[in-house]
Enzyme design. Structure first.
Site, PDB file in Angstrom:
ATOM      1  N   CYS A 149     -21.019  21.339   7.457  1.00 36.78           N
ATOM      2  CA  CYS A 149     -21.868  21.863   6.378  1.00 36.78           C
ATOM      3  C   CYS A 149     -21.536  21.217   5.037  1.00 36.78           C
ATOM      4  O   CYS A 149     -22.425  20.891   4.262  1.00 36.78           O
ATOM      5  CB  CYS A 149     -21.682  23.371   6.211  1.00 36.78           C
ATOM      6  SG  CYS A 149     -21.501  24.294   7.725  1.00 36.78           S
ATOM      7  N   ASP A 150     -20.254  21.080   4.751  1.00 35.63           N
ATOM      8  CA  ASP A 150     -19.851  20.774   3.375  1.00 35.63           C
ATOM      9  C   ASP A 150     -19.225  19.396   3.162  1.00 35.63           C
ATOM     10  O   ASP A 150     -18.985  19.002   2.019  1.00 35.63           O
ATOM     11  CB  ASP A 150     -18.833  21.840   2.899  1.00 35.63           C
ATOM     12  CG  ASP A 150     -19.453  23.233   2.882  1.00 35.63           C
ATOM     13  OD1 ASP A 150     -20.679  23.321   2.732  1.00 35.63           O
ATOM     14  OD2 ASP A 150     -18.713  24.214   3.034  1.00 35.63           O
ATOM     15  N   CYS A 204     -16.293  24.827   7.139  1.00 30.80           N
ATOM     16  CA  CYS A 204     -17.261  24.071   7.948  1.00 30.80           C
ATOM     17  C   CYS A 204     -17.452  22.664   7.395  1.00 30.80           C
ATOM     18  O   CYS A 204     -18.165  22.461   6.417  1.00 30.80           O
ATOM     19  CB  CYS A 204     -18.592  24.814   7.996  1.00 30.80           C
ATOM     20  SG  CYS A 204     -19.860  23.947   8.921  1.00 30.80           S
TER      21      CYS A 204
END
Ligand code: NDP
Length: 324
Positions: free
Chosen positions: A150-151, A147
């Site tokens: 997200c990261d 992701c």
């Protein structure tokens, strides 16, 4: 049957969607039963995909960020505090052809179902497809990610790789160029599957380069990713790619096999809901979270849809029967 009781609400799955539905239905005194699932080598994960991440910085309310597992433990505690009955069990069969709905745990061939419920909220999520590399799971959350949203932030000025050739891979790679020094997209063929517009955007991005006809055969690193081992699919020649991040973007599989023939599915396998509600093709069965979302797939959108499903189930119960 293991119980005579007919539940008002049975929730399948315990990611942000299922546990939000549990919090809301528990606070509505509906005593939800949550089958949170059981961990398995095929990617089943009580608590959902956030259990496989490290820091979550985009979930509102946590200005300093929070670890994915910690966030999900808090969701669970909140649901239990209001009376949700969370069991570490996995449904193996459902029968939504008549009411009350029937759910089996354990032997699906058993004549009697394990649970009966007036409503079911399906929140079984989706599983990110992985490359099945020897060290991939060990380094998940330590440089290996599924992701970018997200990261990506953690890879400021890093050299990173994205594997895949579809829209997801190109979207992730383009997003990652906001942070990374360079992004190498590793494509197993000599052409992309992605839409033309996404291809044009990626090809025009000076930070993106393509490694064609290449597969990743392993990811190397003690504590975190240090490099990838690659193989050219034309020549069989092996190579190395020095990167500190590996984003796997080869698609997701919605966890809907249990509902095949019971609920209407899209061609891509995701459950169909009657937007903007959580209603599925069977009245009394609702769906929320990634199992019905092939667009946003975020923890916060999953949680929001779990709230909708809880309210839909509560209103449906009110309209169709008076709880004992
Ligand atoms: P896709 O199935 O479209 O693409 C998967 C890609 O991963 C393919 O290029 C495939 O290669 C490659 N791949 C699969 N397995 C492996 C493997 N083991 N090793 C290396 N490469 C592999 O999935 P996406 O997630 O990209 O997209 C899913 C759907 O979501 C699509 O309909 C897409 O259009 C949509 N989407 C739309 C977006 C947008 O419009 N902004 C953004 C993201 C997704 P090969 O081509 O050789 O099969």
């Amino acid at each position: 049957m293991s119980e005579n009781k007919i539940h008002d609400v049975l929730i399948l799955g315990s990611g942000p969607a299922g546990l939000t539905a549990a919090i809301y239905t528990a606070r509505a005194n509906l005593e939800p039963l949550v089958l949170e699932g059981e961990p398995s080598s095929t990617g089943d994960q009580p608590g959902g995909q956030l259990m496989l991440t490290t820091e979550v910085e985009n979930f509102p309310g946590f200005p300093s960020g929070i670890m994915g597992p910690e966030l999900m433990i808090s969701f669970r505690e909140q649901a239990v505090r209001f009376g949700a009955d969370v069991r570490t069990e996995k449904a193996t069969k459902v029968d939504f052809s008549s009411r009350p709905f029937k759910v089996w745990v354990g032997d699906p061939a058993a004549t009697e179902p394990t649970y009966l419920s007036r409503t079911v909220i399906v929140s079984t999520g989706a599983t990110a497809l992985m490359l099945d590399l020897p060290n991939e799971q060990r380094l998940l959350g330590h440089g290996v990610s599924t992701c970018a949203t997200c990261d990506g932030f953690f890879f400021r000025d890093h050299e990173i790789a994205v594997v895949g050739g579809g829209d997801s891979a190109l979207e992730e790679a383009t997003f990652l160029t906001k942070f990374a020094k360079s992004v190498t997209i590793v494509v197993r063929r000599d052409e992309l599957r992605a839409s033309k517009i996404m291809q044009d955007r990626a090809l025009a991005n000076p930070k993106i380069r393509f490694l064609w006809n290449t597969v990743v055969t392993d990811v190397v690193g003690e504590q975190s990713v240090e490099k990838l081992v690659t193989e050219n699919t034309q020549t069989g020649e092996s190579g190395e790619l020095v990167v500190t991040g590996l984003f796997v973007a080869i698609g997701h599989r919605p966890n809907t096999s249990l509902f095949d023939g019971q609920l209407e599915l899209k061609d891509n396998g995701y459950l169909i809901t009657e937007a903007p509600t959580s209603r599925t093709s069977v009245p009394g069965v609702f769906a929320c979270g990634d199992v019905q979302d092939d667009i946003y797939r975020q923890a916060i959108t999953a949680a929001g849809s779990g709230c909708s499903a809880a309210i839909d189930a509560e209103r449906w119960l009110e309209a169709t029967h008076i709880p004992e």
